[in-house]
Design a protein around this motif. Structure first.
Motif, PDB file in Angstrom:
ATOM      1  N   ILE A  78       0.828  -1.226  -0.094  1.00  0.00           N
ATOM      2  CA  ILE A  78       0.238  -0.039   0.012  1.00  0.00           C
ATOM      3  C   ILE A  78       1.026   1.145  -0.088  1.00  0.00           C
ATOM      4  O   ILE A  78       0.440   2.130  -0.770  1.00  0.00           O
ATOM      5  CB  ILE A  78      -0.966   0.041   1.226  1.00  0.00           C
ATOM      6  CG1 ILE A  78      -1.917  -1.084   1.081  1.00  0.00           C
ATOM      7  CG2 ILE A  78      -1.645   1.390   1.322  1.00  0.00           C
ATOM      8  CD1 ILE A  78      -2.698  -1.565   2.389  1.00  0.00           C
ATOM      9  N   LEU A  79       2.228   1.170   0.747  1.00  0.00           N
ATOM     10  CA  LEU A  79       2.844   2.393   0.653  1.00  0.00           C
ATOM     11  C   LEU A  79       3.291   2.676  -0.604  1.00  0.00           C
ATOM     12  O   LEU A  79       3.655   3.666  -0.842  1.00  0.00           O
ATOM     13  CB  LEU A  79       3.870   2.438   1.723  1.00  0.00           C
ATOM     14  CG  LEU A  79       3.583   2.394   3.361  1.00  0.00           C
ATOM     15  CD1 LEU A  79       4.551   1.695   4.440  1.00  0.00           C
ATOM     16  CD2 LEU A  79       3.267   4.024   3.636  1.00  0.00           C
ATOM     17  N   ASP A  80       3.847   1.514  -1.307  1.00  0.00           N
ATOM     18  CA  ASP A  80       4.539   1.457  -2.607  1.00  0.00           C
ATOM     19  C   ASP A  80       3.287   2.290  -3.593  1.00  0.00           C
ATOM     20  O   ASP A  80       3.816   2.941  -4.371  1.00  0.00           O
ATOM     21  CB  ASP A  80       4.795   0.243  -3.325  1.00  0.00           C
ATOM     22  CG  ASP A  80       5.710  -0.416  -2.587  1.00  0.00           C
ATOM     23  OD1 ASP A  80       6.702   0.229  -1.793  1.00  0.00           O
ATOM     24  OD2 ASP A  80       5.879  -1.636  -2.478  1.00  0.00           O
ATOM     25  N   LEU A  81       2.089   1.943  -3.495  1.00  0.00           N
ATOM     26  CA  LEU A  81       1.054   2.415  -4.258  1.00  0.00           C
ATOM     27  C   LEU A  81       0.808   3.915  -4.131  1.00  0.00           C
ATOM     28  O   LEU A  81       0.812   4.403  -4.827  1.00  0.00           O
ATOM     29  CB  LEU A  81      -0.227   1.775  -3.955  1.00  0.00           C
ATOM     30  CG  LEU A  81      -0.637   0.425  -4.787  1.00  0.00           C
ATOM     31  CD1 LEU A  81      -1.778  -0.244  -4.156  1.00  0.00           C
ATOM     32  CD2 LEU A  81      -0.695   0.350  -6.120  1.00  0.00           C
ATOM     33  N   PHE A  82       1.045   4.313  -2.767  1.00  0.00           N
ATOM     34  CA  PHE A  82       0.691   5.704  -2.506  1.00  0.00           C
ATOM     35  C   PHE A  82       1.802   6.555  -2.976  1.00  0.00           C
ATOM     36  O   PHE A  82       1.803   7.594  -3.354  1.00  0.00           O
ATOM     37  CB  PHE A  82       0.736   5.792  -0.836  1.00  0.00           C
ATOM     38  CG  PHE A  82      -0.712   5.486  -0.294  1.00  0.00           C
ATOM     39  CD1 PHE A  82      -1.787   5.098  -1.084  1.00  0.00           C
ATOM     40  CD2 PHE A  82      -0.945   5.263   1.083  1.00  0.00           C
ATOM     41  CE1 PHE A  82      -3.206   4.637  -0.607  1.00  0.00           C
ATOM     42  CE2 PHE A  82      -2.158   4.811   1.634  1.00  0.00           C
ATOM     43  CZ  PHE A  82      -3.177   4.628   0.721  1.00  0.00           C
ATOM     44  N   ASP A  83       2.842   5.955  -3.018  1.00  0.00           N
ATOM     45  CA  ASP A  83       4.295   6.761  -3.403  1.00  0.00           C
ATOM     46  C   ASP A  83       4.153   6.687  -4.881  1.00  0.00           C
ATOM     47  O   ASP A  83       4.372   7.795  -5.565  1.00  0.00           O
ATOM     48  CB  ASP A  83       5.606   5.658  -3.399  1.00  0.00           C
ATOM     49  CG  ASP A  83       6.083   5.879  -1.867  1.00  0.00           C
ATOM     50  OD1 ASP A  83       5.605   6.773  -0.918  1.00  0.00           O
ATOM     51  OD2 ASP A  83       6.800   5.145  -1.287  1.00  0.00           O
TER      52      ASP A  83
END
Length: 278
Positions: free
Chosen positions: A42-47
């Motif tokens: 999820i953090l990757d997607l937000f980045d």
């Protein structure tokens, strides 16, 4: 374009309230924990989409995966509290609840090195019968809560609550930011995320959120869980048909829908969208 609040309730698949009758808390550490890898995704997607969000973190998860706390804070997201181990407020007495929220707030602030301003109750378990919890949150130093869902539901909800942010304890007190609903023919319908986001066809959800932004002129709140982007999670046996439907519906479609949502709307943290803007 109105900026909405993107939020993640950081808990693992076995910690959801619906699984309480089937999975003992004492067994949590023996199960296949998937929350770390799912939250990292999820953090990757937000980045990738330049989105800043609020992560409502269980203290139980934070203690076991301190790297998540570090990345959340260093990436510019907001760290907020989801209580220690996902016990619904309806199952706690005031002294138990006070101890839980103070313990979790202190833990997260110590690990993250940032103030924890927000709180979200497990399963939106603050409602008409336990509004005392909002006073406890204010006493513990929280500035806002997002714990009331202003709809009628078999597990939670306070349909008479305001649809948009309000001060339940006075204008200088805690701000409650209800989960988003839209109105149609004078009736309220959910559009805040979770299982409803997986249930409704995406164009309907997009229409509903745009209606909140454009007709009501208000920012919305969207929430989801790390396990919702994980169709490969272990499947539980012996659960009711209703629980099976609610938990596993369209998990394989969730990530693609989420990416579309990130493209279609403007997103920010709860504190910047609602607290600092007032």
């Amino acid at each position: 374009m109105i900026r909405n609040a993107m939020t993640v309730d950081v808990e693992d698949y076995f910690q959801v309230s619906a699984f309480e009758p089937y999975i003992k808390r004492d067994d949590w550490d023996r199960l296949d924990c998937r929350v770390e890898r799912n939250t990292q995704r999820i953090l990757d997607l937000f980045d990738q989409h330049s989105v800043k969000a609020t992560f409502f973190m269980l203290g139980w998860v934070a203690e076991r995966y301190p790297g998540l706390i570090k990345r959340i804070v260093e990436s510019g997201h907001e760290l907020a509290s989801h209580g220690y181990e996902h016990i619904r407020v309806t199952q706690q007495q005031p002294d138990q609840f006070r101890a839980d929220v103070m313990r979790t707030k202190a833990l997260l602030e110590d690990m993250g090195g940032v103030p924890v301003r927000g709180y979200r109750a497990a399963s939106y378990s603050i409602g008409a019968k336990n509004l005392w919890a909002l006073e406890v949150l204010q006493e513990a130093g929280h500035e806002y809560s997002s714990s009331i869902y202003p709809i009628k539901h078999d597990l939670y909800g306070m349909p008479q609550a305001p649809r948009f942010p309000f001060y339940p304890n006075g204008d200088d007190g805690l701000l409650e930011v209800p989960v988003t609903t839209f109105t149609l023919a004078k009736r309220r319908f959910p559009c805040g995320g979770g299982g409803y986001f997986r249930l409704f066809p995406y164009p309907i959800y997009r229409w509903a959120m745009r209606r909140v932004n454009n007709k009501d002129g208000q920012p919305g709140v969207f929430y989801f869980h790390p396990w919702e982007i994980d169709p490969e999670q272990p499947r539980q046996t012996g659960i009711s048909a209703k629980t099976r439907f609610r938990h596993y519906l369209n998990l394989e479609r969730m990530e693609a829908r989420l990416e579309q949502l990130l493209r279609d709307f403007s997103w920010g943290r709860m504190d910047t969208v609602f607290v600092d803007a007032r």
